[in-house]
Design an enzyme around this catalytic site. Structure first.
Site, PDB file in Angstrom:
ATOM      1  CB  CYS A  52      -6.732  -0.290   4.965  1.00 61.29           C
ATOM      2  SG  CYS A  52      -5.015  -0.857   5.018  1.00 61.29           S
ATOM      3  CG  HIS A  77      -1.959  -1.001   1.249  1.00 63.33           C
ATOM      4  ND1 HIS A  77      -3.108  -0.853   1.997  1.00 63.33           N
ATOM      5  CD2 HIS A  77      -2.086  -2.188   0.609  1.00 63.33           C
ATOM      6  CE1 HIS A  77      -3.895  -1.898   1.811  1.00 63.33           C
ATOM      7  NE2 HIS A  77      -3.278  -2.732   0.971  1.00 63.33           N
ATOM      8  CD  GLU A  81      -2.161   4.336   2.892  1.00 63.37           C
ATOM      9  OE1 GLU A  81      -3.348   4.644   3.078  1.00 63.37           O
ATOM     10  OE2 GLU A  81      -1.806   3.439   2.110  1.00 63.37           O
ATOM     11  CB  CYS A 107      -2.195   1.771   6.114  1.00 60.82           C
ATOM     12  SG  CYS A 107      -1.776   0.937   4.557  1.00 60.82           S
TER      13      CYS A 107
END
Length: 144
Positions: free
Chosen positions: A76, A46, A48, A79
């Site tokens: 999410c 992801h 992040e 993260c």
């Protein structure tokens, strides 16, 4: 945040959801990321997570005191958990995520008082632009 949107657009090249993140410390970008789940075949790739990893390497520490993370979408749970574990002091994000958001939309991880660290959150910065980028991406997928 505009640079974060530009970072998000890079994910589209790989057929990935356009989400971007920038880690900033003392006015300098120390980490950047865009979703790479498809090209890396990695569910943890992801934006992040990638930006946090780069920031940790740049600063030489897993503790990201003094870092603000800018993201195009509400993080999410994975993260958000990484942000708490990194002792990130602040998150700024664009669009809320009604399906997976962990900054209050679905669950609240970043400011849960039961955890050993809380992250200050600023939401809704360039929200319309972030939402439009995502809507355009998913509309193009539906056409295919």
């Amino acid at each position: 945040m505009r640079k974060t949107l530009e970072e998000a657009k890079r994910a589209i090249r790989y057929g990935d959801v356009p989400i971007g993140a920038l880690a900033v410390c003392e006015g300098h970008i120390v980490g950047r990321g865009h979703n790479r789940k498809e090209i890396d075949a990695d569910p943890t790739a992801h934006a992040e997570i990638i930006a946090l990893r780069e920031a940790s390497r740049a600063l030489g520490s897993w503790r990201l005191a003094g870092v603000t993370l800018y993201c195009t979408l509400e993080p999410c749970p994975m993260c958000a958990g990484a942000m708490v574990l990194a002792r990130l002091p602040r998150l700024v994000y664009g669009a809320d995520d009604a399906k997976m958001g962990a900054a209050g939309s679905v669950v609240e991880i970043l400011r849960d008082p039961r955890l050993n660290h809380q992250v200050a959150v600023t939401r809704g910065v360039l929200s319309e632009e972030s939402q439009a980028l995502l809507a355009t991406f998913f509309a193009s997928l539906r056409k295919k």
